[in-house]
Design a protein around this motif. Structure first.
Motif, short mmCIF file in Angstrom:
data_model
loop_
_atom_site.label_atom_id
_atom_site.label_comp_id
_atom_site.label_asym_id
_atom_site.label_seq_id
_atom_site.Cartn_x
_atom_site.Cartn_y
_atom_site.Cartn_z
N TYR A 1 0.83 -1.20 0.00
CA TYR A 1 0.00 0.00 0.00
C TYR A 1 0.86 1.25 0.00
O TYR A 1 0.59 2.22 -0.73
CB TYR A 1 -0.92 -0.03 1.23
N SER A 2 1.93 1.23 0.81
CA SER A 2 2.83 2.38 0.84
C SER A 2 3.51 2.58 -0.51
O SER A 2 3.64 3.72 -1.00
CB SER A 2 3.88 2.19 1.94
N ASN A 3 3.91 1.46 -1.14
CA ASN A 3 4.57 1.56 -2.46
C ASN A 3 3.61 2.12 -3.51
O ASN A 3 3.97 3.01 -4.31
CB ASN A 3 5.08 0.20 -2.89
N TYR A 4 2.37 1.61 -3.51
CA TYR A 4 1.38 2.09 -4.48
C TYR A 4 1.03 3.55 -4.24
O TYR A 4 0.86 4.33 -5.19
CB TYR A 4 0.12 1.24 -4.43
N LYS A 5 0.95 3.92 -2.98
CA LYS A 5 0.65 5.32 -2.68
C LYS A 5 1.78 6.23 -3.14
O LYS A 5 1.53 7.32 -3.72
CB LYS A 5 0.44 5.45 -1.17
N ALA A 6 3.03 5.79 -2.92
CA ALA A 6 4.17 6.59 -3.40
C ALA A 6 4.17 6.67 -4.92
O ALA A 6 4.47 7.73 -5.51
CB ALA A 6 5.47 5.98 -2.88
N LEU A 7 3.83 5.56 -5.57
CA LEU A 7 3.79 5.56 -7.04
C LEU A 7 2.71 6.50 -7.56
O LEU A 7 2.94 7.27 -8.51
CB LEU A 7 3.52 4.13 -7.53
N LEU A 8 1.53 6.49 -6.92
CA LEU A 8 0.46 7.39 -7.35
C LEU A 8 0.84 8.85 -7.11
O LEU A 8 0.53 9.72 -7.94
CB LEU A 8 -0.83 7.06 -6.59
N THR B 1 -4.49 12.18 -8.30
CA THR B 1 -5.29 12.90 -7.32
C THR B 1 -6.62 12.20 -7.15
O THR B 1 -7.07 11.48 -8.05
CB THR B 1 -5.54 14.36 -7.75
N PRO B 2 -7.29 12.40 -6.02
CA PRO B 2 -8.58 11.73 -5.80
C PRO B 2 -9.63 12.12 -6.83
O PRO B 2 -10.63 11.41 -7.00
CB PRO B 2 -8.99 12.18 -4.40
N GLU B 3 -9.42 13.30 -7.53
CA GLU B 3 -10.41 13.71 -8.52
C GLU B 3 -10.43 12.78 -9.73
O GLU B 3 -11.43 12.69 -10.45
CB GLU B 3 -10.13 15.15 -8.99
N ILE B 4 -9.29 12.11 -9.99
CA ILE B 4 -9.23 11.19 -11.14
C ILE B 4 -9.76 9.85 -10.67
O ILE B 4 -9.02 8.95 -10.29
CB ILE B 4 -7.79 11.07 -11.67
N SER B 5 -11.05 9.74 -10.71
CA SER B 5 -11.70 8.52 -10.26
C SER B 5 -11.97 7.61 -11.45
O SER B 5 -11.77 7.96 -12.61
CB SER B 5 -13.00 8.84 -9.53
#
Length: 298
Positions: free
Chosen positions: A213-220, A226-230
């Motif tokens: 989860y930390s890796n994916y969050k860093a990648l994002l 951003t949360p707007e790109i849903s």
């Protein structure tokens, strides 16, 4: 300590020593009298203040009890002498009137003896009828009291017996439960070991998932998510892209058809400029659609 002793009153010391020596002599005399009465010698032991005090107390108590016993024995001997005198006087009176025990029939002697035994049993002072009635009433009262106590004791015994039966039943149930629990110990321990193993695996997976989860969050964050790109926005943008592809496909086909025409530099330049304008208009339309979609999601 020596100063205290030397500073004390000599008369007090002398009286204390006389008192101790008097106690020791009293104790020795009492021990000698007691062991002489038993036919034994006085054993050797150390005369300490503690033993002297204890033996002196014992000798005082023994002498007091001996004196009391002597008084009681003297009283009993005096009463026995009085009873013997009274018996002799009664025997003399009976012999004078011809009612001596030797001259009475055997059945009369047996009845008199029975009457005496009953009087002794009832604890009467004489053989008068009133004394017997009072003694019988007292015995009846005592019998009633004994019966009441017996009924009370029987009731309490019944209650205790009931409690005992219940306690035995509960004890049996507890023993059976304990045996069942002891039988369930091994399966429960095996299940606990299995749970421990699964828990260790789950903890390891949790750490792994947290790291992912930390890796994916860093990648994002790195790619600018951003949360707007849903997902809904991306789907809508993909649909608009498909629509634009459908609209631009005829233009691309037309451009590809121009590649088969003979080379005419002026016409080709005009056609290229026209297609560039159409392509720029299509790109602007796509940007407008994307901006409008993003604004709508916000």
């Amino acid at each position: 300590m020596s100063d205290i002793i030397s500073g004390s009153d000599p008369s007090v010391i002398e009286s204390k020593s006389n008192f101790d020596s008097g106690r020791i002599s009293d104790v020795k005399a009492w021990l000698a009298s007691q062991f002489d009465a038993a036919g034994k010698d006085v054993p050797d032991f150390e005369y300490t203040p503690r033993t002297i005090a204890h033996l002196h107390n014992l000798s005082t108590l023994s002498q007091a009890k001996t004196q009391a016993a002597g008084i009681v024995a003297t009283d009993f001997r005096q009463k026995a002498a009085e009873y013997r005198c009274q018996a002799a006087r009664v025997r003399e009176i009976l012999e004078n009137v011809g009612l001596a025990q030797e001259g009475l029939p055997s059945n009369v002697v047996a009845s008199a003896q029975c009457l005496a035994n009953v009087a002794n049993l009832l604890n009467t002072r004489d053989t008068e009828l009133s004394s017997f009635l009072v003694a019988m009433g007292d015995m009846s009262l005592r019998k009633t009291g004994v019966e009441e106590k017996r009924a009370k004791v029987q009731k309490e015994s019944k209650i205790l017996l009931d409690y005992t039966r219940k306690a035995i039943a509960r004890l049996t149930y507890l023993k059976r439960t304990l045996a069942q629990l002891e039988d369930d110990v091994a399966p429960c321990e095996a299940q606990m070991e299995n749970w421990k193993t699964n828990l260790a695996i789950m903890v390891s997976k949790e750490r792994q998932y947290l790291q992912q989860y930390s890796n994916y969050k860093a990648l994002l964050n790195r790619v600018g998510y951003t949360p707007e790109i849903s997902h809904g926005v991306l789907v809508e943008m993909a649909e608009h892209r498909k629509d634009l592809e459908k609209k631009t496909k005829p233009i691309l086909d037309t451009l590809r058809s121009y590649q088969d025409l003979p080379p005419d530099k002026a016409l080709a330049a005009l056609a290229i400029e026209d297609k560039k304008r159409q392509y720029a208009a299509a790109e602007k339309h796509l940007e407008d659609v994307l901006h409008s979609a993003l604004a709508t999601s916000e």
